[in-house]
Design an enzyme around this catalytic site. Structure first.
Site, short mmCIF file in Angstrom:
data_model
loop_
_atom_site.label_atom_id
_atom_site.label_comp_id
_atom_site.label_asym_id
_atom_site.label_seq_id
_atom_site.Cartn_x
_atom_site.Cartn_y
_atom_site.Cartn_z
N GLU A 1 78.65 77.95 77.05
CA GLU A 1 77.91 76.86 77.68
C GLU A 1 76.54 76.74 77.02
O GLU A 1 75.86 77.75 76.80
CB GLU A 1 77.75 77.11 79.18
CG GLU A 1 77.05 75.96 79.87
CD GLU A 1 77.02 76.09 81.38
OE1 GLU A 1 76.49 75.17 82.02
OE2 GLU A 1 77.51 77.09 81.92
N ASP B 1 79.48 82.16 80.14
CA ASP B 1 78.41 81.51 80.89
C ASP B 1 77.18 82.40 80.72
O ASP B 1 77.10 83.46 81.33
CB ASP B 1 78.79 81.38 82.36
CG ASP B 1 77.68 80.77 83.19
OD1 ASP B 1 77.04 79.81 82.72
OD2 ASP B 1 77.43 81.26 84.32
N ASP C 1 79.47 83.20 88.20
CA ASP C 1 79.29 83.25 86.74
C ASP C 1 80.63 83.37 86.02
O ASP C 1 80.84 82.79 84.96
CB ASP C 1 78.38 84.41 86.35
CG ASP C 1 77.05 84.36 87.08
OD1 ASP C 1 76.18 83.60 86.64
OD2 ASP C 1 76.91 85.06 88.10
#
Length: 164
Positions: free
Chosen positions: A68, A7, A141
């Site tokens: 991501e 992430d 996160d």
């Protein structure tokens, strides 16, 4: 198969590592964050991220890495910094592993909940459920990075559609 999910973030970059067996059952191996101090300038922070990403890859030796995709909200300055961090992840991942995939926030939400507008708590609850954890991973996160890895484990059956 070992999957490493990222992430992206400049201040806090989340990572999550899962193992998936031949039946598709996933188990959590590790998760955490790589953080950079605000006092450092951008190039120094990017170097710290590169070292952290490389270390995570060296420790867990993932078969594939899922990242991501960047989603711009309202703060363009933050988005640019996250884009810098994402570039470091992409470069390090391709050099160290070679098999990288990317997923949009919408794809991650759909893969885990079946609903593309799911909120953060719904995603985190599904991470906890899919990985049979006692509690939701913290910080957010790291939980988000595990969600990216889980998304890849579920879409991996579709072949190279999401490969970069």
């Amino acid at each position: 198969m070992t999957i490493l999910g990222f992430d992206p973030g400049l201040a806090t970059l989340g990572y999550g590592v899962i193992k998936v067996d031949n039946a598709g059952k996933a188990e959590m191996v590790d998760y955490g964050i790589i953080s950079t101090p605000k006092e450092k300038n951008l190039p120094e922070r990017l170097v710290l991220l590169e070292k952290g990403v490389k270390q995570v890859i060296e420790v867990f030796k993932p078969d594939e890495i899922a990242i991501e995709e960047l989603f711009f909200a309202k703060n363009v300055t933050t988005g640019i910094n996250v884009a810098h961090a994402r570039g470091v992840i992409l470069l390090t991942a391709i050099k160290e592993c070679g098999r990288i995939y990317e997923y949009t926030p919408l794809q991650i939400k759909q893969a885990l909940t079946g609903y593309g507008r799911a909120d953060k708590h719904q995603i985190q609850s599904m991470v906890k459920t899919f990985l049979r954890l006692k509690s939701i991973p913290r910080p957010d996160d790291a939980a988000d990075a595990l969600a990216v890895a889980l998304t890849h484990s579920q879409t991996n059956k579709l072949g190279g559609l999401f490969k970069i």
